[in-house]
Design an enzyme around this catalytic site. Structure first.
Site, mmCIF file in Angstrom:
data_model
loop_
_atom_site.group_PDB
_atom_site.id
_atom_site.type_symbol
_atom_site.label_atom_id
_atom_site.label_comp_id
_atom_site.label_asym_id
_atom_site.label_seq_id
_atom_site.Cartn_x
_atom_site.Cartn_y
_atom_site.Cartn_z
ATOM 1 N N HIS A 141 -38.443 -39.591 -47.064
ATOM 2 C CA HIS A 141 -38.322 -40.397 -45.842
ATOM 3 C C HIS A 141 -37.653 -39.527 -44.788
ATOM 4 O O HIS A 141 -36.490 -39.133 -44.930
ATOM 5 C CB HIS A 141 -37.492 -41.645 -46.101
ATOM 6 C CG HIS A 141 -37.159 -42.410 -44.850
ATOM 7 N ND1 HIS A 141 -38.121 -43.035 -44.088
ATOM 8 C CD2 HIS A 141 -35.979 -42.615 -44.209
ATOM 9 C CE1 HIS A 141 -37.552 -43.608 -43.047
ATOM 10 N NE2 HIS A 141 -36.250 -43.371 -43.096
ATOM 11 N N SER A 158 -32.023 -44.700 -42.352
ATOM 12 C CA SER A 158 -32.779 -45.448 -41.345
ATOM 13 C C SER A 158 -31.844 -45.911 -40.234
ATOM 14 O O SER A 158 -30.702 -46.293 -40.484
ATOM 15 C CB SER A 158 -33.457 -46.665 -41.987
ATOM 16 O OG SER A 158 -34.408 -46.261 -42.950
ATOM 17 N N LYS A 162 -34.049 -40.820 -35.930
ATOM 18 C CA LYS A 162 -34.929 -39.680 -36.271
ATOM 19 C C LYS A 162 -36.214 -39.732 -35.457
ATOM 20 O O LYS A 162 -36.652 -38.714 -34.892
ATOM 21 C CB LYS A 162 -35.240 -39.683 -37.780
ATOM 22 C CG LYS A 162 -34.038 -39.507 -38.676
ATOM 23 C CD LYS A 162 -34.433 -39.359 -40.127
ATOM 24 C CE LYS A 162 -35.105 -40.605 -40.677
ATOM 25 N NZ LYS A 162 -34.206 -41.795 -40.677
ATOM 26 N N ASP A 180 -41.668 -40.757 -40.605
ATOM 27 C CA ASP A 180 -41.403 -41.766 -41.622
ATOM 28 C C ASP A 180 -41.634 -41.232 -43.039
ATOM 29 O O ASP A 180 -40.709 -41.157 -43.843
ATOM 30 C CB ASP A 180 -42.232 -43.022 -41.389
ATOM 31 C CG ASP A 180 -41.732 -44.182 -42.236
ATOM 32 O OD1 ASP A 180 -40.513 -44.265 -42.457
ATOM 33 O OD2 ASP A 180 -42.554 -44.991 -42.705
ATOM 34 N N GLU A 205 -43.014 -44.757 -35.201
ATOM 35 C CA GLU A 205 -42.515 -46.127 -35.040
ATOM 36 C C GLU A 205 -41.220 -46.100 -34.236
ATOM 37 O O GLU A 205 -40.268 -45.387 -34.590
ATOM 38 C CB GLU A 205 -42.245 -46.764 -36.403
ATOM 39 C CG GLU A 205 -41.635 -48.150 -36.307
ATOM 40 C CD GLU A 205 -41.041 -48.628 -37.616
ATOM 41 O OE1 GLU A 205 -40.397 -49.700 -37.602
ATOM 42 O OE2 GLU A 205 -41.190 -47.927 -38.639
ATOM 43 N N ARG A 246 -17.800 -25.581 -38.056
ATOM 44 C CA ARG A 246 -17.797 -25.269 -36.628
ATOM 45 C C ARG A 246 -18.088 -23.797 -36.361
ATOM 46 O O ARG A 246 -18.214 -23.398 -35.192
ATOM 47 C CB ARG A 246 -16.437 -25.652 -36.020
ATOM 48 C CG ARG A 246 -16.120 -27.129 -36.159
ATOM 49 C CD ARG A 246 -14.810 -27.474 -35.491
ATOM 50 N NE ARG A 246 -14.855 -27.245 -34.050
ATOM 51 C CZ ARG A 246 -13.835 -27.506 -33.232
ATOM 52 N NH1 ARG A 246 -12.706 -27.993 -33.712
ATOM 53 N NH2 ARG A 246 -13.942 -27.266 -31.939
#
Length: 322
Positions: A141, A158, A162, A180, A205, A246
């Site tokens: 995913h 989710s 993204k 997706d 989407e 960093r």
């Protein structure tokens, strides 16, 4: 284990079938390795892998034409008796038809195919095709984009943005590979190939808007079918108690199908431009592959500065002692 039918190979490379009585859709190839039966034509079958696709080129054909017809038929018969998956003649060679070899092949159930391509060219193309089709694979995913020529796989929970980041990258001139569901194939020990699921190819989407088609909206230049994975971006919510890298002296990696891929963890904060950060990460990764590492450059400068100050201190101490 994944397989490829001979019919798929014949369609892909426009091969001519000399054994029309054999159904190529029922013949399956299970290995990407191929073989040119040079030693086998002379009778040496030790360590012979009969599961590989067998190719006949100019050298093998010249040897077969140098022996008598009876010997040639016996050579073919012994080769067919090993139950090879098929025999492909390169450079359009069809001299075997003069000895009724196709009839013998049908008797043993061995498909004979012909290509007009040179042997070396066809070999490399076939290996590449089989390596892709038979490669180990998995689905993740995430989002896959081509940023400045670098294949960037974006992972994260989710709702982290993204798809919105991928859309902004497309608007900035980069190309979408998958949204997706990202299908990944392990082509070799150092190459992972990613593509989108066929059902949702070129679709993104966006919550609150719905599904949009990147190809139709932004043109074919905004998408590509597949791309090798060069780096992974992991998105995660900002955690105040986590110490994030960093400097970047140590390269983090993540394992995908047994391959170690460079990985960068980016915390999500309000107002942070993820597309710009990913662009910078892709360019930085690219210059690293070209031999320049900004973190190493900083380390060198710091060390030089420390050495310079230590030297100045030592010189001052010597002057004071004098």
């Amino acid at each position: 284990m994944y397989t490829v039918t001979l019919q798929q190979i014949a369609d892909q490379f426009h091969l001519v079938n000399l054994t029309e009585g054999i159904d190529l859709t029922k013949r399956k190839i299970t290995t990407a390795e191929i073989n040119r039966p040079a030693l086998q034509l002379t009778g040496f079958y030790d360590y012979f892998d009969h599961e590989r696709v067998q190719l006949i080129g100019m050298v093998e054909s010249a040897y077969l034409n140098s022996v008598s017809k009876d010997m040639r038929c016996r050579i073919y018969e012994r080769l067919f008796a090993t139950k090879i998956p098929c025999l492909i003649f390169c450079r359009g060679l069809t001299s075997c038809k003069e000895d009724n070899i196709p009839q013998m092949a049908e008797k043993y159930g061995i498909p004979l195919l012909v290509t007009n391509d040179p042997t070396t060219t066809f070999t490399s193309r076939l290996i590449r095709y089989l390596s892709y089709e038979l490669a180990p694979r998995m689905s993740l995913h995430g989002v896959m984009v081509d940023v400045f020529g670098e294949g960037v796989l974006i992972l994260g929970e989710s709702g982290l943005g993204k798809s919105e980041t991928a859309l902004e990258l497309v608007q900035r001139g980069h190309r979408l590979v998958a949204d997706d569901i990202v299908e990944i194939r392990r082509i070799s020990d150092n190459e992972l190939m990613a593509q989108g699921a066929e059902m949702i190819q070129n679709l993104v989407e966006l919550r609150g808007i719905g599904v949009i088609n990147i190809k139709e909206m932004y043109g074919v230049q905004a998408v590509r079918m597949n791309k090798s994975i060069d780096m992974v971006i992991k998105l995660e919510p900002w955690k105040p108690d986590v110490v994030y890298d960093r400097i970047g002296l140590e390269q983090e990696t993540t394992d995908i199908l047994g391959n170690a891929v460079a990985c960068y963890t980016i915390p999500i904060m309000v107002g942070r431009n993820l597309a710009m950060v990913i662009e910078a990460a892709a360019l930085n990764h690219r210059v690293k592959k070209m031999g320049y590492n900004a973190a190493e450059e900083l380390k060198r400068r710091v060390n030089e500065n420390v050495e310079k100050r230590l030297k100045e201190r030592a010189e001052n101490e010597e002057k004071e002692q004098e």
